[in-house]
Write a protein that holds these residues in place. Structure first.
Motif, PDB file in Angstrom:
ATOM      1  N   UNK A 191       0.813  -1.223   0.076  1.00  0.00           N
ATOM      2  CA  UNK A 191      -0.026   0.002  -0.427  1.00  0.00           C
ATOM      3  C   UNK A 191       0.861   1.154  -0.128  1.00  0.00           C
ATOM      4  N   UNK A 192       1.497   1.045   1.029  1.00  0.00           N
ATOM      5  CA  UNK A 192       2.914   2.512   1.104  1.00  0.00           C
ATOM      6  C   UNK A 192       3.896   3.117  -0.734  1.00  0.00           C
ATOM      7  N   UNK A 193       3.380   1.586  -1.161  1.00  0.00           N
ATOM      8  CA  UNK A 193       4.830   1.542  -2.342  1.00  0.00           C
ATOM      9  C   UNK A 193       4.092   2.311  -3.582  1.00  0.00           C
ATOM     10  N   UNK A 194       2.475   2.123  -3.392  1.00  0.00           N
ATOM     11  CA  UNK A 194       1.177   2.558  -4.656  1.00  0.00           C
ATOM     12  C   UNK A 194       1.448   4.037  -4.551  1.00  0.00           C
ATOM     13  N   UNK A 195       1.188   4.480  -2.844  1.00  0.00           N
ATOM     14  CA  UNK A 195       0.961   5.823  -2.428  1.00  0.00           C
ATOM     15  C   UNK A 195       2.313   6.346  -2.690  1.00  0.00           C
ATOM     16  N   UNK A 196       2.463   5.329  -2.541  1.00  0.00           N
ATOM     17  CA  UNK A 196       4.425   6.563  -2.535  1.00  0.00           C
ATOM     18  C   UNK A 196       4.775   6.616  -4.695  1.00  0.00           C
ATOM     19  N   UNK A 197       4.433   6.234  -5.102  1.00  0.00           N
ATOM     20  CA  UNK A 197       4.685   5.774  -6.593  1.00  0.00           C
ATOM     21  C   UNK A 197       4.359   6.987  -7.553  1.00  0.00           C
ATOM     22  N   UNK A 221      10.530   1.614   4.335  1.00  0.00           N
ATOM     23  CA  UNK A 221      10.112   0.423   3.501  1.00  0.00           C
ATOM     24  C   UNK A 221      10.134   0.326   1.489  1.00  0.00           C
ATOM     25  N   UNK A 222       8.236   1.565   1.861  1.00  0.00           N
ATOM     26  CA  UNK A 222       7.296   1.221   0.839  1.00  0.00           C
ATOM     27  C   UNK A 222       8.487   2.403  -0.066  1.00  0.00           C
ATOM     28  N   UNK A 223       9.193   3.432   0.539  1.00  0.00           N
ATOM     29  CA  UNK A 223      10.403   4.768  -0.376  1.00  0.00           C
ATOM     30  C   UNK A 223      11.511   4.235  -0.542  1.00  0.00           C
ATOM     31  N   UNK A 224      11.871   2.926   0.376  1.00  0.00           N
ATOM     32  CA  UNK A 224      13.633   2.145  -0.342  1.00  0.00           C
ATOM     33  C   UNK A 224      12.824   1.673  -1.222  1.00  0.00           C
ATOM     34  N   UNK A 225      12.315   0.513  -1.493  1.00  0.00           N
ATOM     35  CA  UNK A 225      11.681  -0.097  -2.660  1.00  0.00           C
ATOM     36  C   UNK A 225      11.200   0.980  -3.955  1.00  0.00           C
ATOM     37  N   UNK A 226      10.712   1.603  -3.291  1.00  0.00           N
ATOM     38  CA  UNK A 226      10.326   2.038  -5.163  1.00  0.00           C
ATOM     39  C   UNK A 226      11.099   3.505  -5.491  1.00  0.00           C
TER      40      UNK A 226
END
Length: 322
Positions: free
Chosen positions: A74-80, A214-219
């Motif tokens: 979820x965090x990666x989608x928001x970050x993207x 983690x979401x920021x890093x993997x994005x």
């Protein structure tokens, strides 16, 4: 604590580098085997930019930390959408010319709503994971069919063709493909260990660590790819990479913990995080669709998206820090 922090930062750096090597090797291998640039872009590039999230989700689930996997998805989608497209559009306004991108936008919104409905009972169980991973198979089948049967020349195909390495032998391509996979697996294990240890040290949940650090890093691979594409005047790739990555995050990254570690979902996911993700996806559709002409994310809209990201991170801070 320093050991865990170094492990986290090293995991991020190796994930980004490993993903780039994997995409380069896989794309070059596919080109040498006669696969079209459009098909390579829609499948290999889309999967490659989401490989960090997928591997982290797998390792977190195997390590009995499903909250980290859910937060990462979820965090990666928001970050993207909010951070990556926001920053990219501020640097270079993005115009949408590709028919493929137009077709994928409503599908992404529909998939986002379905994922929300699956979690609305407060659980991510085996059946939910099975539905999501089945959706991944359906999506890949559709994308492959589209790449094989597309008759109209899509502008995004030329953009993908320009990005595929043309100076590599098959042996070298296969080497980077396999080596990239090894680096991705090793770095994801390192990152998950460091993230879980830091979460425990600061007394925050795996979910929050997944939604933020983690979401920021993997994005980071998506951020690098989108900015580079925009600067090369390849706006369709910049937006298409985010759409493809978000689809993989919803179907694969969120589906994996449902299959491996079915568990209850934190109530905050339904009341705070999912609504933000859905709202940002709707905003992306409105901006990029172009209801009155060509779709375009301008600098003002990019600034609004970036402000939304900052606001969301602030919301996380004030709702989790007592």
């Amino acid at each position: 604590m320093w050991t865990q922090l170094v492990a986290l930062l090293a995991g991020f750096a190796l994930l980004v580098w490993g993903a780039e090597r994997f995409v380069m090797g896989a794309a070059s291998t596919a080109r040498l085997l006669g696969v079209s640039p459009l098909l390579i872009g829609l499948t290999i590039v889309g999967f490659g930019t989401s490989a960090p999230e997928i591997l982290v989700s797998l390792m977190a689930s195997l390590n009995d930390n499903p909250g980290l996997a859910v937060g990462n998805a979820i965090g990666s989608n928001i970050t993207n959408v909010a951070l990556i497209l926001g920053v990219t559009a501020i640097l270079v306004p993005l115009s949408v010319h590709s028919g493929t991108v137009h077709r994928e936008l409503p599908i992404l919104l529909g998939t986002t709503v379905v994922a929300w409905l699956l979690l609305i009972d407060g659980r991510l169980d085996f059946a939910d994971g099975l539905i999501l991973l089945s959706g991944l198979i359906i999506m890949l089948t559709w994308v492959i069919w589209l790449g094989l049967h597309s008759r109209d020349k899509d502008p995004i195909e030329a953009e993908y063709a320009a990005e595929i390495p043309t100076n590599m032998t098959l042996g070298r391509s296969l080497f980077w493909l396999l080596f990239g996979i090894v680096i991705l697996v090793a770095s994801s294990r390192l990152l998950v260990w460091g993230a879980v240890e830091i979460a425990e040290a600061f007394g925050v949940s795996d979910l929050v660590i997944g939604l933020t650090i983690v979401a920021l890093g993997t994005s980071l691979p998506e951020l690098a790819a989108s900015i580079a594409s925009a600067l090369k005047n390849e706006p369709d790739i910049a937006i298409g990479n985010v759409i493809g990555s978000n689809m993989f995050n919803l179907l694969a990254v969120l589906g994996i913990p449902g299959i491996i570690r079915p568990d209850a979902v934190d109530a905050a996911v339904l009341s705070r995080d999912m609504p933000v993700m859905v709202a940002l996806t709707v905003a992306l559709l409105i901006m990029a669709w172009g209801f009155r002409g060509e779709g375009r994310i301008n600098r003002l809209e990019g600034t609004v998206l970036l402000a939304c990201y900052i606001g969301y991170q602030s919301l996380l801070y004030f709702t989790t820090v007592r």
